[in-house]
Motif scaffolding. Structure first.
Motif, PDB file in Angstrom:
ATOM      1  N   HIS A   1       3.523  10.215   4.131  1.00  0.00           N
ATOM      2  CA  HIS A   1       3.346  11.416   3.996  1.00  0.00           C
ATOM      3  C   HIS A   1       3.734  11.931   2.591  1.00  0.00           C
ATOM      4  CE1 HIS A   1       2.327  11.758   8.170  1.00  0.00           C
ATOM      5  NE2 HIS A   1       3.742  11.084   8.482  1.00  0.00           N
ATOM      6  N   LEU A   2       4.880  11.498   2.039  1.00  0.00           N
ATOM      7  CA  LEU A   2       5.385  11.823   0.778  1.00  0.00           C
ATOM      8  C   LEU A   2       4.300  11.378  -0.684  1.00  0.00           C
ATOM      9  CD1 LEU A   2       7.715  12.877  -0.812  1.00  0.00           C
ATOM     10  CD2 LEU A   2       8.676  10.307  -1.159  1.00  0.00           C
TER      11      LEU A   2
ATOM     12  N   GLN B   1       0.958  11.444   0.045  1.00  0.00           N
ATOM     13  CA  GLN B   1      -0.154  12.628   0.066  1.00  0.00           C
ATOM     14  C   GLN B   1       0.439  13.787  -0.690  1.00  0.00           C
ATOM     15  OE1 GLN B   1      -0.627  12.923   4.247  1.00  0.00           O
ATOM     16  NE2 GLN B   1      -1.934  11.018   4.427  1.00  0.00           N
ATOM     17  N   VAL B   2       1.694  14.088  -0.562  1.00  0.00           N
ATOM     18  CA  VAL B   2       2.165  15.329  -1.360  1.00  0.00           C
ATOM     19  C   VAL B   2       2.022  15.051  -2.747  1.00  0.00           C
ATOM     20  CG1 VAL B   2       4.247  16.642  -1.582  1.00  0.00           C
ATOM     21  CG2 VAL B   2       3.541  16.111   0.717  1.00  0.00           C
TER      22      VAL B   2
ATOM     23  N   PHE C   1      -1.389  15.476  -4.156  1.00  0.00           N
ATOM     24  CA  PHE C   1      -1.952  16.614  -4.411  1.00  0.00           C
ATOM     25  C   PHE C   1      -1.272  17.365  -5.442  1.00  0.00           C
ATOM     26  CE2 PHE C   1      -1.243  21.445  -3.637  1.00  0.00           C
ATOM     27  CZ  PHE C   1      -2.581  21.670  -3.821  1.00  0.00           C
ATOM     28  N   GLN C   2       0.306  17.170  -5.530  1.00  0.00           N
ATOM     29  CA  GLN C   2       1.050  17.845  -6.701  1.00  0.00           C
ATOM     30  C   GLN C   2       0.479  17.330  -7.960  1.00  0.00           C
ATOM     31  OE1 GLN C   2       5.226  16.817  -6.340  1.00  0.00           O
ATOM     32  NE2 GLN C   2       5.766  18.352  -7.955  1.00  0.00           N
TER      33      GLN C   2
END
Length: 131
Positions: free
Chosen positions: A29-30, A32-33, A36-37
């Motif tokens: 999940h990290l 993916q974040v 996006f960032q």
């Protein structure tokens, strides 16, 4: 509460939390974040660079001085916000693999190019609409 645990207590707590987060696949999940960032930061940076290059220096649409007083700064700027949104709308699906592995690799470059090109295009369009 007057509760001050020692170093060993914190070491055990951090170790247990780390193991629990690893079992929960927090790294997936990290990533993916962070993806996006990264796309957002590249788009934002090229929007600012393009704004400074085109609107201030080439087109002379904005004033030469930078507005930094609270009353002179608008809440949002349609050119910058539009360029950022266009770059994100185009590059985020690419970054998450919607268009295949090659597009996933090229997503940051597409975001940068769209943000850089959208600022002068939106500046000229909005200048004609407002004139």
């Amino acid at each position: 509460f007057n509760f001050s645990p020692g170093r060993y207590w914190w070491l055990i707590l951090i170790a247990v939390l780390s193991i629990l987060l690893m079992f929960d696949n927090i790294l997936g999940h990290l990533i993916q974040v962070i993806t996006f960032q990264g796309i957002f930061i590249i788009s934002w940076a090229l929007t600012v660079v393009s704004y400074l290059l085109f609107r201030k220096n080439i087109f002379k649409i904005s004033s030469e001085n930078f507005a930094f007083e609270k009353g002179s700064i608008p809440d949002y700027h349609p050119v910058g916000l539009g360029a950022l949104l266009l770059a994100l709308i185009a590059a985020v699906p690419m970054a998450f693999g919607l268009y295949g592995p090659i597009a996933k690799t090229l997503a940051p470059f597409v975001a940068a190019a769209i943000a850089f090109i959208a600022v002068p295009a939106l500046s000229l369009i909005l200048k004609k609409i407002n004139a």
